[in-house]
Design a protein around this motif. Structure first.
Motif, PDB file in Angstrom:
ATOM      1  N   MET A 135       0.863  -1.206   0.000  1.00 45.32           N
ATOM      2  CA  MET A 135       0.000   0.000   0.000  1.00 45.32           C
ATOM      3  C   MET A 135       0.885   1.237   0.000  1.00 45.32           C
ATOM      4  SD  MET A 135      -3.178   1.344   2.093  1.00 45.32           S
ATOM      5  CE  MET A 135      -4.072   0.648   0.794  1.00 45.32           C
ATOM      6  N   ASP A 136       0.584   2.162  -0.921  1.00 46.30           N
ATOM      7  CA  ASP A 136       1.321   3.430  -0.956  1.00 46.30           C
ATOM      8  C   ASP A 136       0.919   4.283   0.235  1.00 46.30           C
ATOM      9  OD1 ASP A 136       1.579   4.102  -4.527  1.00 46.30           O
ATOM     10  OD2 ASP A 136       2.933   3.162  -3.086  1.00 46.30           O
ATOM     11  N   MET A 137       1.923   4.939   0.804  1.00 45.44           N
ATOM     12  CA  MET A 137       1.630   5.821   1.935  1.00 45.44           C
ATOM     13  C   MET A 137       1.908   7.268   1.560  1.00 45.44           C
ATOM     14  SD  MET A 137       0.540   3.768   4.194  1.00 45.44           S
ATOM     15  CE  MET A 137       0.629   4.238   5.912  1.00 45.44           C
ATOM     16  N   LEU A 138       0.987   8.144   1.924  1.00 47.32           N
ATOM     17  CA  LEU A 138       1.209   9.581   1.743  1.00 47.32           C
ATOM     18  C   LEU A 138       1.954  10.130   2.946  1.00 47.32           C
ATOM     19  CD1 LEU A 138      -2.373  10.695   0.656  1.00 47.32           C
ATOM     20  CD2 LEU A 138      -0.346  10.680  -0.812  1.00 47.32           C
ATOM     21  N   GLN A 139       2.873  11.055   2.695  1.00 49.29           N
ATOM     22  CA  GLN A 139       3.550  11.777   3.780  1.00 49.29           C
ATOM     23  C   GLN A 139       2.835  13.110   3.907  1.00 49.29           C
ATOM     24  OE1 GLN A 139       5.985  10.325   5.555  1.00 49.29           O
ATOM     25  NE2 GLN A 139       5.638   8.540   4.255  1.00 49.29           N
ATOM     26  N   VAL A 140       2.012  13.243   4.922  1.00 50.53           N
ATOM     27  CA  VAL A 140       1.161  14.428   5.045  1.00 50.53           C
ATOM     28  C   VAL A 140       1.689  15.320   6.160  1.00 50.53           C
ATOM     29  CG1 VAL A 140      -1.180  15.262   5.308  1.00 50.53           C
ATOM     30  CG2 VAL A 140      -0.784  12.972   4.382  1.00 50.53           C
ATOM     31  N   VAL A 150      -0.818  16.198  -5.060  1.00 58.74           N
ATOM     32  CA  VAL A 150       0.286  15.541  -4.360  1.00 58.74           C
ATOM     33  C   VAL A 150       1.596  15.765  -5.099  1.00 58.74           C
ATOM     34  CG1 VAL A 150      -0.045  13.346  -5.561  1.00 58.74           C
ATOM     35  CG2 VAL A 150       0.908  13.362  -3.252  1.00 58.74           C
ATOM     36  N   LYS A 151       2.672  16.005  -4.347  1.00 56.51           N
ATOM     37  CA  LYS A 151       4.001  16.165  -4.931  1.00 56.51           C
ATOM     38  C   LYS A 151       4.800  14.907  -4.601  1.00 56.51           C
ATOM     39  CE  LYS A 151       4.173  20.981  -5.677  1.00 56.51           C
ATOM     40  NZ  LYS A 151       3.384  20.830  -6.894  1.00 56.51           N
ATOM     41  N   GLY A 152       4.881  14.012  -5.546  1.00 52.96           N
ATOM     42  CA  GLY A 152       5.485  12.718  -5.255  1.00 52.96           C
ATOM     43  C   GLY A 152       4.487  11.955  -4.415  1.00 52.96           C
ATOM     44  N   ASN A 153       4.757  11.850  -3.123  1.00 51.50           N
ATOM     45  CA  ASN A 153       3.734  11.318  -2.230  1.00 51.50           C
ATOM     46  C   ASN A 153       3.555  12.236  -1.026  1.00 51.50           C
ATOM     47  OD1 ASN A 153       6.063  10.866  -0.859  1.00 51.50           O
ATOM     48  ND2 ASN A 153       5.578   8.782  -0.230  1.00 51.50           N
ATOM     49  N   ALA A 154       3.879  13.533  -1.222  1.00 53.10           N
ATOM     50  CA  ALA A 154       3.832  14.477  -0.105  1.00 53.10           C
ATOM     51  C   ALA A 154       2.755  15.528  -0.294  1.00 53.10           C
ATOM     52  CB  ALA A 154       5.192  15.160   0.041  1.00 53.10           C
ATOM     53  N   ILE A 155       2.071  15.856   0.797  1.00 45.14           N
ATOM     54  CA  ILE A 155       1.106  16.966   0.792  1.00 45.14           C
ATOM     55  C   ILE A 155       1.350  17.798   2.045  1.00 45.14           C
ATOM     56  CG2 ILE A 155      -1.315  17.641   0.755  1.00 45.14           C
ATOM     57  CD1 ILE A 155      -2.096  15.040  -0.243  1.00 45.14           C
ATOM     58  N   GLN A 156       1.214  19.121   1.877  1.00 40.21           N
ATOM     59  CA  GLN A 156       1.316  19.985   3.047  1.00 40.21           C
ATOM     60  C   GLN A 156      -0.041  20.648   3.260  1.00 40.21           C
ATOM     61  OE1 GLN A 156       2.957  24.026   3.014  1.00 40.21           O
ATOM     62  NE2 GLN A 156       4.635  23.250   4.251  1.00 40.21           N
ATOM     63  N   ILE A 157      -0.569  20.553   4.474  1.00 40.39           N
ATOM     64  CA  ILE A 157      -1.887  21.120   4.770  1.00 40.39           C
ATOM     65  C   ILE A 157      -1.752  22.129   5.903  1.00 40.39           C
ATOM     66  CG2 ILE A 157      -4.294  20.618   5.329  1.00 40.39           C
ATOM     67  CD1 ILE A 157      -3.772  17.746   4.452  1.00 40.39           C
ATOM     68  N   ALA A 158      -2.257  23.335   5.651  1.00 41.32           N
ATOM     69  CA  ALA A 158      -2.155  24.409   6.641  1.00 41.32           C
ATOM     70  C   ALA A 158      -3.490  25.138   6.709  1.00 41.32           C
ATOM     71  CB  ALA A 158      -1.039  25.379   6.236  1.00 41.32           C
ATOM     72  N   PRO A 159      -3.725  25.952   7.751  1.00 44.78           N
ATOM     73  CA  PRO A 159      -4.964  26.726   7.794  1.00 44.78           C
ATOM     74  C   PRO A 159      -4.939  27.819   6.720  1.00 44.78           C
ATOM     75  CG  PRO A 159      -3.537  27.333   9.617  1.00 44.78           C
ATOM     76  CD  PRO A 159      -2.894  26.167   8.941  1.00 44.78           C
ATOM     77  N   LEU A 160      -6.111  28.387   6.415  1.00 45.58           N
ATOM     78  CA  LEU A 160      -6.190  29.475   5.449  1.00 45.58           C
ATOM     79  C   LEU A 160      -5.301  30.629   5.896  1.00 45.58           C
ATOM     80  CD1 LEU A 160      -9.979  29.881   4.530  1.00 45.58           C
ATOM     81  CD2 LEU A 160      -8.148  28.959   3.104  1.00 45.58           C
ATOM     82  N   ALA A 161      -4.694  31.293   4.928  1.00 41.87           N
ATOM     83  CA  ALA A 161      -3.830  32.434   5.229  1.00 41.87           C
ATOM     84  C   ALA A 161      -4.676  33.671   5.530  1.00 41.87           C
ATOM     85  CB  ALA A 161      -2.901  32.692   4.050  1.00 41.87           C
ATOM     86  N   ASN A 162      -4.051  34.705   5.993  1.00 44.68           N
ATOM     87  CA  ASN A 162      -4.672  36.010   6.247  1.00 44.68           C
ATOM     88  C   ASN A 162      -5.742  36.008   7.323  1.00 44.68           C
ATOM     89  OD1 ASN A 162      -3.060  37.110   4.242  1.00 44.68           O
ATOM     90  ND2 ASN A 162      -4.641  36.931   2.663  1.00 44.68           N
ATOM     91  N   LEU A 163      -5.837  34.922   8.086  1.00 47.96           N
ATOM     92  CA  LEU A 163      -6.811  34.865   9.167  1.00 47.96           C
ATOM     93  C   LEU A 163      -6.109  34.365  10.422  1.00 47.96           C
ATOM     94  CD1 LEU A 163      -9.723  33.226   7.173  1.00 47.96           C
ATOM     95  CD2 LEU A 163      -9.822  35.489   8.231  1.00 47.96           C
ATOM     96  N   PRO A 164      -6.519  34.859  11.602  1.00 49.77           N
ATOM     97  CA  PRO A 164      -5.879  34.359  12.826  1.00 49.77           C
ATOM     98  C   PRO A 164      -6.144  32.869  12.976  1.00 49.77           C
ATOM     99  CG  PRO A 164      -7.230  36.300  13.270  1.00 49.77           C
ATOM    100  CD  PRO A 164      -7.544  35.877  11.877  1.00 49.77           C
ATOM    101  N   VAL A 165      -5.144  32.129  13.456  1.00 52.98           N
ATOM    102  CA  VAL A 165      -5.304  30.689  13.629  1.00 52.98           C
ATOM    103  C   VAL A 165      -5.810  30.418  15.042  1.00 52.98           C
ATOM    104  CG1 VAL A 165      -4.153  28.454  13.543  1.00 52.98           C
ATOM    105  CG2 VAL A 165      -3.406  30.311  12.033  1.00 52.98           C
ATOM    106  N   VAL A 166      -6.949  29.724  15.135  1.00 56.30           N
ATOM    107  CA  VAL A 166      -7.484  29.349  16.440  1.00 56.30           C
ATOM    108  C   VAL A 166      -6.717  28.135  16.945  1.00 56.30           C
ATOM    109  CG1 VAL A 166      -9.512  28.536  17.683  1.00 56.30           C
ATOM    110  CG2 VAL A 166      -9.765  30.259  15.888  1.00 56.30           C
ATOM    111  N   LYS A 167      -6.743  27.073  16.161  1.00 60.20           N
ATOM    112  CA  LYS A 167      -5.968  25.876  16.494  1.00 60.20           C
ATOM    113  C   LYS A 167      -5.835  25.026  15.234  1.00 60.20           C
ATOM    114  CE  LYS A 167      -5.913  21.762  19.475  1.00 60.20           C
ATOM    115  NZ  LYS A 167      -6.263  20.700  18.518  1.00 60.20           N
TER     116      LYS A 167
END
Lengths: 237, 114, 130
Positions: free
Chosen positions: A1-6, A79-96
């Motif tokens: 099984m392929d694994m994603l690096q998230v 996906v870039k290769g098997n990597a994805i980067q996930i972050a909150p929306l920009a320009n807004l304060p991050v709650v958590k």
């Protein structure tokens, strides 16, 4: 099984990326990936979603640097290769983690007078609005906005100018400027003029590029620039 | 969180950057340009000395660059005027291409004339 | 910015009124001068290419330009348009990339506009007055 690096943002304004291994499926959205992490690996991960079918806009996040609806983003597309980067929306304060505070976004909507103000009462007859009039066509081009914040998160002027009302608020104001039933034209044009308003737009068009509903806030803002200039030239601003 | 280059990697954003940077470069060049032309106030010989200085290859190259910047800023500016004043259509991306093409053409014309 | 409860940054309560009118007129001036400059730059580019072809010595240039009243009028208009257009553009850059947002910026920009106008006219006089 392929694994994603998230790689997922954890923390608030201060924090860092943590990497999780997620099984890669043939048909998989980024929201599926985030959900998998929260259910099977780390229940402390906070994120927002609701409809998960591309109707509500709640699942908007930054995926590999670009603001998207995660429920409508296929992993295979980003996906870039098997990597994805996930972050909150920009320009807004991050709650958590992946959750942002959208109060500022909606406050600016209000400050742009992005609400309908009737020019009639219940005693008046129905408004007759021709669906093929130029104003109605212009309004229709922008009314499908569901306030997801992707355009706001994508806009560099929002990053550079804390007061800038932003593409969503201005787009909404434009639909109302074109609504013949609305009675607050003068106040609204005053609200959207200035360098917190339409004049701060430099036509980067990131908003139009990223809008998941194919709305073109840039066009709406250009319309506001013309309407405001006309009002100023007539002494009505 | 802040955006990085990945959010900006699309043609309209590059058009903005070219327009702003070319405008900045031209604004910084202008005082020198006005000073150089003003040298004519001290007579033809003074202007001539300056003009001979500009014959150096490096200066000629810089001048070609300036013409290119001017053409690019003009083309980008015409695109913006079209976007802001004309009825909105789906051809904005083509408009960008035309603008870029016109700018390069002008720059080449100058370069060829050298 | 702090997280959670206090994370929502209050935005300034600057009244939109006067800033709105000021910015609107700046925008109008910027686009109007842009339209004027579009024509002026096309003429200028053509002139440059012609000049490069027909001689770039001091004598050659001044022979073409001295006493040319029409050209002087044209370049005076050109300089005026530049004196309006460039400072307004620079102002936006200073606000957004240098975070310079107070009234001092407006005065500096105004001074720049005046300087460009005066030195531009001086250059025009140098080249076009007989």
């Amino acid at each position: 099984m392929d694994m994603l690096q998230v790689s997922v943002w954890r923390g608030a304004e201060v924090g860092g990326y943590r990497t999780y291994e997620v099984p890669r499926q043939e048909s998989q959205s980024v929201l599926d990936v985030v959900t998998y992490i929260q259910r099977y690996i780390d229940p402390t991960l906070s994120y927002r979603f609701a409809c998960r079918v591309g109707m509500c806009g709640a699942c908007a996040m930054t995926v590999n640097g670009v603001a998207r609806w995660t429920c409508r983003t296929h992993v295979s597309k980003v996906v870039k290769g098997n990597a994805i980067q996930i972050a909150p929306l920009a320009n807004l304060p991050v709650v958590k983690d992946l959750v942002t505070d959208m109060r500022g976004f909606f406050d600016k909507w209000a400050r742009a007078l992005g609400r309908f103000v009737s020019n009639a009462t219940r005693k008046d007859d129905f408004a007759k609005v021709a669906s093929d009039s130029p104003e109605r066509i212009a309004a229709n081009a922008g009314i499908e906005c569901i306030g997801c914040g992707v355009c706001y998160a994508s806009c560099d002027v929002v990053s550079w100018n804390p007061d800038y009302l932003g593409p969503a608020a201005l787009n909404r104001a434009w639909t109302l400027v074109n609504d013949v039933r609305d009675g607050a034209r003068r106040e609204r044009l005053a609200a959207v003029a200035g360098d917190a308003g339409c004049h701060a737009c430099h036509t980067h068009m990131s908003c139009s590029e990223r809008c998941p509903k194919d709305i073109t806030p840039t066009a709406s803002i250009a319309g506001l620039k013309r309407a405001v200039a006309t009002a100023a030239l007539k002494g009505e601003l | 969180m802040k955006n990085d280059y990945r959010a900006r990697n699309h043609p309209a954003w590059w058009a903005f950057l070219v327009h702003r940077l070319s405008g900045l470069a031209l604004t910084l060049f202008l005082p020198f340009h006005f000073w150089a032309l003003g040298q004519a106030l001290q007579g033809e010989a003074r202007l001539d000395t300056l003009l001979r200085w500009t014959q150096q290859p490096l200066v000629k190259f810089a001048e070609a660059g300036l013409v290119l910047l001017l053409a690019a800023h003009l083309a980008g500016g015409l695109r913006l005027l079209a976007l802001e004043f004309l009825p909105w259509r789906g051809w904005q991306k083509s408009l960008l291409a035309w603008a870029a093409g016109a700018a390069i053409a002008a720059g080449l014309a100058f370069a060829l004339v050298l | 910015m702090s997280s959670a409860g206090q994370g929502y940054a209050a935005v300034s309560d600057a009244a939109p009124g006067s800033a709105a009118k000021f910015e609107t007129w700046l925008w109008i001036a910027q686009r109007a001068s842009a339209a004027v400059l579009a024509l002026c730059v096309l003429v200028h580019l053509a002139t440059i290419i012609y000049a490069v072809h027909h001689g770039l010595t001091g004598a050659a240039i001044l022979a073409r330009t001295r006493g040319n009243v029409g050209a002087l009028a044209f370049y005076a208009l050109y300089v005026l348009a530049i004196a309006v257009h460039a400072p307004i553009g620079l102002r936006a850059l200073c606000q957004e990339w240098l975070g310079w947002r107070n009234n001092a910026l407006n005065w500096v920009i105004g001074a720049l506009a005046l300087a460009l106008f005066i030195f531009g006219l001086r250059a025009g006089a140098a080249v076009f007055l007989a």
